[in-house]
Write a protein that holds these residues in place. Structure first.
Motif, PDB file in Angstrom:
ATOM      1  N   UNK A 127      32.848  29.026  79.482  1.00 11.36           N
ATOM      2  CA  UNK A 127      33.982  28.718  80.471  1.00 11.36           C
ATOM      3  C   UNK A 127      34.722  27.135  78.895  1.00 11.36           C
ATOM      4  N   UNK A 128      35.667  27.736  78.385  1.00 10.98           N
ATOM      5  CA  UNK A 128      35.994  27.167  77.274  1.00 10.98           C
ATOM      6  C   UNK A 128      35.999  25.422  77.519  1.00 10.98           C
ATOM      7  N   UNK A 129      36.493  24.561  78.884  1.00 11.50           N
ATOM      8  CA  UNK A 129      35.976  23.375  79.159  1.00 11.50           C
ATOM      9  C   UNK A 129      35.237  23.433  80.665  1.00 11.50           C
ATOM     10  N   UNK A 130      34.438  22.159  80.298  1.00 13.06           N
ATOM     11  CA  UNK A 130      33.705  21.913  80.985  1.00 13.06           C
ATOM     12  C   UNK A 130      34.621  20.938  81.916  1.00 13.06           C
ATOM     13  N   UNK A 131      34.627  20.775  82.967  1.00 12.61           N
ATOM     14  CA  UNK A 131      35.430  19.399  83.238  1.00 12.61           C
ATOM     15  C   UNK A 131      34.228  18.649  84.174  1.00 12.61           C
ATOM     16  N   UNK A 144      39.914  26.665  87.530  1.00 11.03           N
ATOM     17  CA  UNK A 144      40.166  28.834  87.294  1.00 11.03           C
ATOM     18  C   UNK A 144      39.442  29.190  86.202  1.00 11.03           C
ATOM     19  N   UNK A 146      39.629  32.266  83.166  1.00  9.80           N
ATOM     20  CA  UNK A 146      40.286  33.772  82.977  1.00  9.80           C
ATOM     21  C   UNK A 146      39.382  34.571  83.115  1.00  9.80           C
ATOM     22  N   UNK A 147      39.272  35.662  83.270  1.00  7.56           N
ATOM     23  CA  UNK A 147      38.006  36.524  83.065  1.00  7.56           C
ATOM     24  C   UNK A 147      37.543  37.221  81.168  1.00  7.56           C
ATOM     25  N   UNK A 151      38.826  31.420  79.462  1.00  7.37           N
ATOM     26  CA  UNK A 151      39.678  29.604  79.597  1.00  7.37           C
ATOM     27  C   UNK A 151      40.027  29.148  80.686  1.00  7.37           C
ATOM     28  N   UNK A 152      39.467  27.963  80.641  1.00  4.01           N
ATOM     29  CA  UNK A 152      39.307  27.046  82.488  1.00  4.01           C
ATOM     30  C   UNK A 152      41.181  26.338  82.632  1.00  4.01           C
ATOM     31  N   UNK A 153      42.053  26.491  84.105  1.00  2.32           N
ATOM     32  CA  UNK A 153      42.681  26.395  84.673  1.00  2.32           C
ATOM     33  C   UNK A 153      42.425  25.452  85.285  1.00  2.32           C
ATOM     34  N   UNK A 154      43.065  24.767  85.233  1.00  2.00           N
ATOM     35  CA  UNK A 154      42.767  22.948  86.358  1.00  2.00           C
ATOM     36  C   UNK A 154      44.756  22.980  86.711  1.00  2.00           C
ATOM     37  N   UNK A 155      44.912  23.928  87.877  1.00  2.00           N
ATOM     38  CA  UNK A 155      45.299  23.320  88.502  1.00  2.00           C
ATOM     39  C   UNK A 155      45.597  22.663  89.688  1.00  2.00           C
ATOM     40  N   UNK A 156      47.127  21.145  89.656  1.00  2.00           N
ATOM     41  CA  UNK A 156      46.486  20.523  90.950  1.00  2.00           C
ATOM     42  C   UNK A 156      48.428  20.492  91.345  1.00  2.00           C
ATOM     43  N   UNK A 169      51.012  31.017  93.305  1.00  2.00           N
ATOM     44  CA  UNK A 169      49.934  31.933  93.469  1.00  2.00           C
ATOM     45  C   UNK A 169      49.785  32.615  94.345  1.00  2.00           C
TER      46      UNK A 169
END
Lengths: 169, 154
Positions: A127-131, A144, A146-147, A151-156, A169
């Motif tokens: 993953x592009x980002x580790x939280x 999330x 992306x397949x 790419x990491x998606x952080x949705x809040x 969504x």
């Protein structure tokens, strides 16, 4: 005619000319030469040849060049191409393809390693980002990926005055 | 060592020196500055529009979200040293603050904070892949939602 020095013998005449006879043999040859025309002719011919040979040798020795002789001898010896010891010749010699293989290979490996780490075309498999941590005034959060490019998606969803479901969504 | 071998060593050194210098410079540069790029995007369902500058990103988002419009509102570039904070003004009186805190392997650790009207509403610490990006989204704006594509390289 008695066989031996007193008889006609061209070999003895030559030995007489080269002073290789004993004193007695020499005296007998002197007496023989006084009466034998043929042996006198052989002796004169031999002396003439010796004189000519000596003259030729003296001439050759007198005009000989030691440098020319040395070069002639060296020219017959098979030699390798002399190594250049200074200037551009040394650089060209050092840069022959045999000498360039190892440094060229090292440089190529270095370039490949460099671009394998820094290439923009390098596609990640992680993953592009580790939280590591997340804090928010929120009612919901989604993480999330992306397949294709991971790419990491952080949705809040912001809590203050923005309540409700996320219609996107 | 003969003169011939000395020349070989000298030539090998010359050929390898540029490579060594480039690697050292790249490493030194990497540890001193982080280039951060922030794209602010408004996603909505009001229209069918995809900003050309977002085509690569939208291609992946379409499989996850039902937005029909992705409009690039702004793009900001920051050049940050470690432990230094940069800020980006966002729509709706929001501010995004970015602080790179370190580099581990091929990832840069960063703290992201979103303030709204000077009040913190979001904070996260992430490890972002070099030349990678993260999308932070969700805040409502106009008739859609904001999302921020944050990328970093060093």
């Amino acid at each position: 005619m008695k066989a031996g020095v007193g008889s006609c013998n061209p070999d003895l005449v030559m030995r007489y000319m080269d002073q290789e006879l004993s004193a007695q043999e020499r005296a007998e040859m002197d007496r023989h030469l006084e009466s034998c025309t043929r042996c006198r002719e052989v002796l004169q011919e031999g002396q003439r040849l010796c004189a000519a040979f000596q003259k030729s040798m003296d001439h050759a020795v007198g005009t000989a060049s030691l440098d020319r002789i040395e070069h002639a001898v060296l020219a017959r010896i098979p030699t390798q191409a002399p190594k250049q010891t200074n200037g551009a010749g040394a650089l060209v010699g050092a840069l022959s393809w045999k000498n360039a293989i190892v440094p060229a290979a090292a440089l190529a490996v270095g370039v490949v390693l460099f671009f394998s780490f820094f290439s923009p075309f390098h596609k990640p498999l992680e993953p592009s980002a580790i939280i590591n941590s997340f804090t928010a005034e929120t009612s919901s959060v989604m993480i999330l990926e992306t397949p294709e490019t991971h790419r990491t998606i952080l949705w809040f969803e912001e809590k203050q005055g923005q309540g409700g479901e996320n219609d996107g969504i | 060592m003969t003169a011939y071998n000395k020349r070989r060593v000298w030539l090998c050194s010359i050929c390898l020196t540029p490579f060594v210098v480039v690697v050292l410079l790249a490493t030194a540069w990497a540890e001193s500055n982080i280039q951060v790029n922030v794209k602010t995007v408004l996603a909505s369902q009001d229209e069918a529009y995809i900003d050309p500058a977002l085509s690569a990103v939208v291609k992946e988002l379409e499989s996850l979200f039902r937005y029909s419009s992705y409009r690039l509102l702004s793009e900001d570039r920051l050049n940050l040293a470690l432990k230094k904070t940069g800020s980006v003004n966002l729509p709706g009186e929001r501010v995004l603050m970015i602080t790179p805190t370190g580099i581990q392997a091929d990832r840069v650790e960063m703290k992201l904070v979103i303030l709204r009207k000077n009040s913190q509403v979001f904070e996260t610490v992430i490890q972002l892949l070099n030349r990678g990006s993260i999308i932070v989204g969700g805040p409502k704006h106009q008739n859609g939602s904001l999302l921020f594509s944050i990328s970093a390289s060093y």
